[in-house]
Write an enzyme that holds these catalytic residues in place. Structure first.
Site, PDB file in Angstrom:
ATOM      1  N   ASP A  28       0.958  -1.285  -0.185  1.00 30.33           N
ATOM      2  CA  ASP A  28      -0.121   0.009   0.110  1.00 30.33           C
ATOM      3  C   ASP A  28       0.912   1.237   0.014  1.00 30.33           C
ATOM      4  OD1 ASP A  28      -2.098   1.530   0.048  1.00 30.33           O
ATOM      5  OD2 ASP A  28      -2.731   1.278   2.186  1.00 30.33           O
TER       6      ASP A  28
ATOM      7  N   ASN B   9     -10.466  -3.143  -6.496  1.00 29.74           N
ATOM      8  CA  ASN B   9      -9.777  -2.103  -7.236  1.00 29.74           C
ATOM      9  C   ASN B   9     -10.246  -1.726  -8.546  1.00 29.74           C
ATOM     10  OD1 ASN B   9      -6.605  -3.188  -5.677  1.00 29.74           O
ATOM     11  ND2 ASN B   9      -7.863  -1.586  -5.131  1.00 29.74           N
TER      12      ASN B   9
ATOM     13  N   ARG C 146     -11.315   1.778  -9.625  1.00 26.03           N
ATOM     14  CA  ARG C 146     -10.249   2.718  -9.994  1.00 26.03           C
ATOM     15  C   ARG C 146     -10.542   3.504 -11.273  1.00 26.03           C
ATOM     16  NH1 ARG C 146      -5.053   2.054  -6.093  1.00 26.03           N
ATOM     17  NH2 ARG C 146      -6.271   1.786  -4.278  1.00 26.03           N
TER      18      ARG C 146
ATOM     19  N   ARG D 210      -5.565  -1.619   8.570  1.00 29.30           N
ATOM     20  CA  ARG D 210      -6.649  -2.655   8.468  1.00 29.30           C
ATOM     21  C   ARG D 210      -6.350  -3.656   7.309  1.00 29.30           C
ATOM     22  NH1 ARG D 210      -8.387   2.283   6.265  1.00 29.30           N
ATOM     23  NH2 ARG D 210      -7.689   2.490   4.088  1.00 29.30           N
ATOM     24  N   LEU D 211      -7.092  -5.027   7.466  1.00 35.31           N
ATOM     25  CA  LEU D 211      -6.694  -6.001   6.775  1.00 35.31           C
ATOM     26  C   LEU D 211      -7.102  -5.912   5.178  1.00 35.31           C
ATOM     27  CD1 LEU D 211      -5.279  -8.411   6.989  1.00 35.31           C
ATOM     28  CD2 LEU D 211      -7.338  -9.714   7.977  1.00 35.31           C
TER      29      LEU D 211
HETATM   30  C1  FPP Z   1      -2.014   0.095  -3.237  1.00 30.51           C
HETATM   31  O1  FPP Z   1      -1.521   1.482  -3.352  1.00 30.51           O
HETATM   32  C2  FPP Z   1      -1.623  -0.509  -4.390  1.00 30.51           C
HETATM   33  C3  FPP Z   1      -2.233  -1.023  -5.270  1.00 30.51           C
HETATM   34  C4  FPP Z   1      -3.676  -1.263  -5.270  1.00 30.51           C
HETATM   35  C5  FPP Z   1      -1.470  -1.739  -6.414  1.00 30.51           C
HETATM   36  C6  FPP Z   1      -0.244  -2.827  -6.175  1.00 30.51           C
HETATM   37  C7  FPP Z   1       0.518  -2.767  -7.400  1.00 30.51           C
HETATM   38  C8  FPP Z   1       1.655  -2.935  -7.700  1.00 30.51           C
HETATM   39  C9  FPP Z   1       2.608  -2.873  -6.583  1.00 30.51           C
HETATM   40  C10 FPP Z   1       2.127  -2.987  -9.058  1.00 30.51           C
HETATM   41  C11 FPP Z   1       2.109  -4.197  -9.871  1.00 30.51           C
HETATM   42  C12 FPP Z   1       2.235  -5.615  -8.933  1.00 30.51           C
HETATM   43  C13 FPP Z   1       3.205  -6.388  -9.566  1.00 30.51           C
HETATM   44  C14 FPP Z   1       3.205  -7.683  -8.793  1.00 30.51           C
HETATM   45  C15 FPP Z   1       4.344  -6.374 -10.669  1.00 30.51           C
HETATM   46  P1  FPP Z   1      -2.542   2.661  -3.365  1.00 30.51           P
HETATM   47  O2  FPP Z   1      -2.746   2.836  -5.034  1.00 30.51           O
HETATM   48  O3  FPP Z   1      -3.762   2.485  -2.842  1.00 30.51           O
HETATM   49  O4  FPP Z   1      -1.779   3.840  -2.678  1.00 30.51           O
HETATM   50  P2  FPP Z   1      -2.580   5.165  -1.916  1.00 30.51           P
HETATM   51  O5  FPP Z   1      -3.304   4.453  -0.790  1.00 30.51           O
HETATM   52  O6  FPP Z   1      -1.410   5.840  -1.473  1.00 30.51           O
HETATM   53  O7  FPP Z   1      -3.492   5.706  -2.828  1.00 30.51           O
END
Ligand code: FPP
Length: 239
Positions: free
Chosen positions: A15, A63, A66, A190-191
């Site tokens: 996150d 997700n 988004r 949170r989980l």
């Molecule tokens: C949460 O941060 C992150 C995600 C929903 C996406 C995670 C994806 C990756 C790390 C890249 C692709 C994965 C792999 C395995 C190659 P957020 O966007 O919710 O961050 P924020 O809370 O700061 O907005």
């Protein structure tokens, strides 16, 4: 660190990518790109530290809400990771990759990449890396319950035989130990529907760092916290 005080299975909620990008005046997709790099590095660090299972939360069933551009960017990064892992077979020969989640709504091309990489790495025994993709803990339980109900209907299983072990085996993580440690960077507490059944006795470590900045140092800090915990599993003495 002594093997006994090491977790066998670590779960990570990756996150904070969006906030990482915002802080730098970059688009959110740049945060995901940096997050994907941190993910590649953390596999190496976990393997070096003899962690046997790593589960990362890459994309949840929620997700999809988004913006399309962001969803597409995450899927593209995943596709790139799968391609790269497939091409660098030698480098990844210790890594067994599994995708956990409902892959059916994903692009057919991505599904095919997943199938090929899972097949190619199935016998690798160093570390199993589960990538939770279109994953939700409740969705996983619904999927598992449907499988079990069908088995009962088909006469392959009786209601009396239903137990915790059967339910565990109906989940995407069948045959794997439950996560001993779940790490959530970015300051959220949170989980978020991650491994809700499997996390019944997990230890939690929450950290303020944003995921793209999470590296070996942060992993070691989390492992140190874990080693200092007393795990009793409902008993009075530590196990
Ligand atoms: C949460 O941060 C992150 C995600 C929903 C996406 C995670 C994806 C990756 C790390 C890249 C692709 C994965 C792999 C395995 C190659 P957020 O966007 O919710 O961050 P924020 O809370 O700061 O907005």
């Amino acid at each position: 660190m002594e093997e006994k005080s090491l977790p066998k299975h670590i779960g990570i909620i990756m996150d904070g990518n969006g906030r990482w990008a915002k802080k730098r005046g970059l688009p959110r997709t740049a945060g995901h790109k940096a997050g994907a790099k941190a993910f590649r590095e953390i596999i190496k660090h976990c393997h070096e530290r003899k962690i046997r299972y790593l589960t990362v939360y890459a994309f949840s069933t929620e997700n999809w809400k988004r913006p399309k551009e962001e969803v597409d960017a995450i899927m593209k990064l995943l596709g790139e990771y799968l391609d790269e892992a497939f091409q660098h077979e030698e480098e990844n020969k210790e890594v067994c990759v599994k995708i956990i989640g409902n892959v059916k709504p994903l692009a057919l091309e991505l599904q095919e990449k997943i199938r090929r990489l899972e097949e190619q790495t199935a016998e690798n025994r160093g570390i199993t890396v589960n990538i939770a993709l279109n994953y939700g803990g409740r969705d996983e339980l619904v999927h598992g319950v449907k499988t079990l109900v069908q088995q009962i209907k088909d006469g392959e299983l009786s209601v009396e035989d239903l137990d915790e072990e059967r339910i565990s085996r109906s989940l995407y993580t069948a045959g794997q130990p439950d996560p001993d440690l779940i790490i959530r960077p970015s300051g959220e507490l949170r989980l978020s529907n991650f491994l809700i059944w499997q996390a019944a006795y997990s230890e939690f470590v929450f950290m303020d760092v944003l995921w793209p900045d999470f590296g070996a140092k942060e992993l070691d800090q989390a492992l140190e916290q874990y080693a200092g915990r007393s795990r009793r599993f409902g008993d009075v003495t530590a196990k």
